[in-house]
Each structure stands twice: as structure tokens, then as C-alpha cells.
Design an enzyme around this catalytic site. Structure first.
Site, PDB file in Angstrom:
ATOM      1  N   GLY A   1       2.352   3.121   2.360  1.00 12.19           N
ATOM      2  CA  GLY A   1       3.588   3.182   3.138  1.00 12.19           C
ATOM      3  C   GLY A   1       4.755   2.511   2.437  1.00 12.19           C
ATOM      4  O   GLY A   1       5.859   3.058   2.377  1.00 12.19           O
ATOM      5  N   GLU A   2       4.511   1.317   1.905  1.00 11.12           N
ATOM      6  CA  GLU A   2       5.567   0.581   1.218  1.00 11.12           C
ATOM      7  C   GLU A   2       6.000   1.295  -0.062  1.00 11.12           C
ATOM      8  O   GLU A   2       7.190   1.386  -0.366  1.00 11.12           O
ATOM      9  CB  GLU A   2       5.097  -0.837   0.903  1.00 11.12           C
ATOM     10  CG  GLU A   2       4.900  -1.725   2.106  1.00 11.12           C
ATOM     11  CD  GLU A   2       3.589  -1.468   2.850  1.00 11.12           C
ATOM     12  OE1 GLU A   2       3.379  -2.058   3.922  1.00 11.12           O
ATOM     13  OE2 GLU A   2       2.761  -0.661   2.356  1.00 11.12           O
ATOM     14  N   LEU A   3       5.029   1.818  -0.807  1.00  6.15           N
ATOM     15  CA  LEU A   3       5.357   2.554  -2.024  1.00  6.15           C
ATOM     16  C   LEU A   3       6.205   3.781  -1.703  1.00  6.15           C
ATOM     17  O   LEU A   3       7.223   4.047  -2.354  1.00  6.15           O
ATOM     18  CB  LEU A   3       4.081   3.000  -2.728  1.00  6.15           C
ATOM     19  CG  LEU A   3       3.434   2.070  -3.743  1.00  6.15           C
ATOM     20  CD1 LEU A   3       2.179   2.721  -4.297  1.00  6.15           C
ATOM     21  CD2 LEU A   3       4.390   1.723  -4.867  1.00  6.15           C
TER      22      LEU A   3
ATOM     23  N   SER B   1       8.089   4.400   0.846  1.00  7.96           N
ATOM     24  CA  SER B   1       9.434   4.068   1.310  1.00  7.96           C
ATOM     25  C   SER B   1      10.363   3.706   0.156  1.00  7.96           C
ATOM     26  O   SER B   1      11.558   3.984   0.197  1.00  7.96           O
ATOM     27  CB  SER B   1       9.378   2.913   2.316  1.00  7.96           C
ATOM     28  OG  SER B   1       9.054   1.685   1.673  1.00  7.96           O
TER      29      SER B   1
ATOM     30  N   SER C   1       0.837  -1.197   0.000  1.00 11.14           N
ATOM     31  CA  SER C   1       0.000   0.000   0.000  1.00 11.14           C
ATOM     32  C   SER C   1       0.876   1.253   0.000  1.00 11.14           C
ATOM     33  O   SER C   1       2.033   1.221  -0.421  1.00 11.14           O
ATOM     34  CB  SER C   1      -0.947  -0.009   1.199  1.00 11.14           C
ATOM     35  OG  SER C   1      -1.939   0.993   1.071  1.00 11.14           O
TER      36      SER C   1
END
Length: 405
Positions: free
Chosen positions: A49-51, A53, A47
Site C-alpha cells: 500500500g505504501e509503495l 501510494s 508494504s
């Protein structure tokens, strides 16, 4: 065999549901409509957050190769599309959905951000000769314990990974114990720190030396900060305080606290952009914290004076701020240990005395800010080697049965 049979039964039921009026998101995840275009790289992130980062790595790869992004959430998909990238919801771990997706996309490399393991996806990628990589990989002790009970599932999945950069030393060790080959290891990177580490540092200045920021404060923290500033201001009337609450809807209550102490103040929510000399700027807005980090030479970390676990020290460290924190840093224990150990941060203790020392000796505060920035850059790591390896994997010829275990 059990997983394969179960997914086939589940897919038949979901396809029937989709035909009978299932949601658009379900049809997209089954790849019933709107197949992806061809892409050299398929990058998957859970989602937002991962994108976020991985943005530094994604941007570098997208400049070199056609790249399509998949996410598990519609908000993640929208973010990738806002970046100008082809994006869609990820295909479910079902044989038909994956086959339709891979038939259309035909990637040479599949990259997973952080930590998702899908048995069928892993096997089908290997059968098609599509190389697999993980960046910012993490594996908690609890997850490792769970996967250890299924060595015939996790072992082959990890064995098919051609390149992996772990988020931390513990994750790396646990992944190796579960079956990751040593040859796949790349230097560890904390993806979440790459963007802050790339942030330009504001130049030192006398103006920054005179500004204190209390960042993301919670209820119960504003009063002690204001008391310390009021005591300090009597001796240093040129100082300014920016008070940025975590929740701007507390603005009226904080304004009352400021007025009760006889401090002059201005509010960002009504257009003010600076504190009056010797006064306070109440930064009761959202999305402008970087602006305040750039203004201040000293930053008090909110959420650490009261028991909220503390907020990130890395954003103010990116801007070269001297860092002050309370005793409650449970959310970032390792980070604050490193920063304290390198003289980049210090416990508040007597907050007024700590602020007095740093404002009276601006060279000391500047040195702390430089040390904070250095710790950040060191812990973030250099993504160049990772990007080069992924670039090579995306260009290398593939073929069926590569990496199958």
C-alpha cells in the site's frame, strides 16, 4: 541506553537463530547474506500500500538517482522488483544489521514513506551524515499520545529529519508538537491521490452520458440499483448499466436478480464487453474497474447504500464521473464532504429520481464530473516541489554528525 543494550542482546540471539537454520527472510533482514548495492537513495516503505501510494515520487527519483527499496513484507519487495527496482527486506533496527546495510548501500538520503520511527536507524543515519526525509507522513492522535510519553526518543528522531511532507493537516500539527522543526516542512501531499490525479480523463461523449456504473457493490445494494435502473429504462431505453460487484463470486446471485426484473444482461466473466441496449453488463471480474470508470459518465459508489463505510470516490473522480453515494460514507467522510460541497457528488436520495435528472441533463452530469476531477487534483497537490527538494538532498554533500541531536 536501554534500547541500545536491548537491541544488541536481541541481535546476538537472532544471529544464533539464523546460523542454526533460520528463515531466508530473517537472514536477509539481518543482512547476513546478499548485501545491497550502492545507491544514492534508500527508500523504505512498509508494504504494498505504501509503495503504491508513493509510486509517482519513487519513479521520478529513480529516474534521477540510483535507488534501492526496502520493505517489511515479501509482497512489497516483489512489487518493487516488478517495477524494475533493486529491492530487499528492510534491515532490522539492530546495530550490526544496520551497519552492514549502510556499509554496502552508502546512501546520501534515506526516505521513509508514511510513518515508521526506528530510534537506532535514525541515530546511525545521522552519525554517517545521511540525510533523512519522510513523505506522506502520518501521525494519528493515538500514536501522538503514545509518543508524547517518550519525548527524549521521538524528539531527537524528528529533529534529525531534513524534509517532511505530511499526509494531512492534523498529522503535520501533531508532528510539529512532538518536535519536528518547522524548517523541515514541505507542502502537504496525499500520496494516495497522486496516481489518480495523473490519470488521463476520458473525453466527454454521448456514449458516456448514457452509461451508469454501480461500482464495488455489496449484498443488499444490487437490488435497489437494478430497481432504479429498470424504472429509468422505461423512459430511456438507450441507457446501459454496468454493475460491478465488490466480490465477483456473487455473480450468479446478481444474475438471478437481474433476470427476475426482466432486464437483458451480459456477463463479463464469459467474455462480454458491453451491455445490451437498455440492459446490464454484469462486470463479475477483478482488476478491470478502471475500464468501467472510463465507460461511464455517472458512478454510484458501492458500499455506501448499505452500511459498509463506502468505497473510494477518487478513482471515479479521476475519470471525470459524476458521483452518487448513499448515506454510509464513514470511510471517506472528509472526501465526500468536499465533493458534495463542490457540486461534484450528491446523496442518492430517491435513486431513480437522481439518475433520471442526471441522464436527462447530461451537461449537469458532465459538470459534476469536471468538479470531481478538480477537487481530486487540488487535494492531491503538486509533487514537483517535494521531488525537487529530495533531489537536492540526494545530491548534496554529507558527512558525519549532520543533524545529530
Amino acid at each position: 541506553m536501554i534500547y541500545d543494550a536491548t537491541t544488541r542482546i536481541a541481535e546476538a540471539a537472532l544471529c544464533l537463530r539464523a546460523r542454526l537454520g533460520g528463515s531466508r527472510a530473517l537472514r536477509e533482514r539481518l543482512v547476513c547474506t546478499g548485501a545491497p548495492g550502492p545507491a544514492a537513495i534508500w527508500l523504505h516503505a512498509a508494504s504494498v500500500g505504501e509503495l503504491t501510494s508513493a509510486r509517482v515520487v519513487i519513479k521520478a527519483l529513480a529516474a534521477r538517482h540510483p535507488l534501492t527499496v526496502t520493505t517489511n513484507s515479501e509482497t512489497g519487495r516483489a512489487l518493487a522488483q516488478d517495477w524494475g527496482l533493486p529491492a530487499r527486506l528492510a534491515p532490522l533496527d539492530l546495530p550490526g544489521a544496520l551497519a552492514r546495510f549502510l556499509d554496502a548501500a552508502r546512501p546520501a538520503l534515506a526516505i521513509t514513506v508514511e510513518g515508521e520511527f526506528w530510534p537506532l536507524r535514525s541515530r546511525l543515519l545521522a552519525e554517517r551524515g545521511i540525510r533523512q526525509a519522510m513523505i506522506g507522513a502520518r501521525m494519528s492522535e493515538r500514536s501522538a499520545g503514545t509518543w508524547a510519553r517518550f519525548p527524549r526518543i521521538i524528539g531527537p528522531m524528528l529533529g534529525r529529519v531534513a524534509a517532511l511532507s505530511a499526509q494531512d493537516q492534523g498529522s503535520e500539527a501533531r508532528l510539529l508538537n512532538l518536535g519536528l522543526p518547522h524548517r523541515a516542512l514541505l507542502p502537504r501531499l496525499d500520496l494516495k491521490l497522486l496516481a489518480p490525479a495523473a490519470q488521463p480523463v476520458p473525453p466527454d461523449s454521448a456514449a458516456r452520458d448514457r452509461v451508469i456504473l454501480a461500482a464495488s457493490t455489496h449484498e443488499g445494494e444490487d437490488g435497489p440499483v437494478l430497481d432504479a435502473f429498470a424504472a429509468l429504462r422505461d423512459a430511456r431505453p438507450d441507457l446501459r448499466l454496468i454493475l460491478a460487484p465488490r466480490h465477483p463470486d456473487r455473480g450468479d446471485a446478481i444474475a438471478a436478480l437481474i433476470a427476475a426484473r426482466g432486464l437483458s444482461f451480459a456477463r463479463r466473466s464469459v467474455g462480454a464487453d458491453d451491455a445490451p441496449p437498455g440492459g446490464v453488463l454484469l462486470a463479475d471480474t477483478l482488476g478491470e474497474m478502471a475500464r468501467w470508470y472510463a465507460r461511464a459518465g455517472i458512478c454510484i459508489i458501492g458500499g455506501s447504500l448499505q452500511d459498509h463505510g463506502g468505497h473510494t470516490p477518487w478513482e471515479p473522480a479521476a475519470h471525470g464521473c459524476a458521483l452518487i453515494h448513499g448515506p454510509h460514507v464513514g470511510n471517506f467522510v472528509e472526501a465526500f464532504d468536499a465533493l458534495d460541497g463542490h457540486g461534484a457528488a450528491r446523496p442518492a436520495g430517491d435513486l431513480a429520481a437522481t439518475l433520471s435528472r442526471l441522464t436527462d441533463t447530461p451537461d449537469e452530469a458532465r459538470a459534476m464530473g469536471r468538479a470531481a476531477r478538480a477537487v481530486l487534483v487540488d487535494r492531491a497537490g503538486d509533487p514537483a516541489a517535494l521531488i525537487a527538494r529530495l533531489d537536492d538532498l540526494a545530491r548534496a554533500p554529507g558527512g558525519p554528525d549532520i543533524g545529530i541531536i
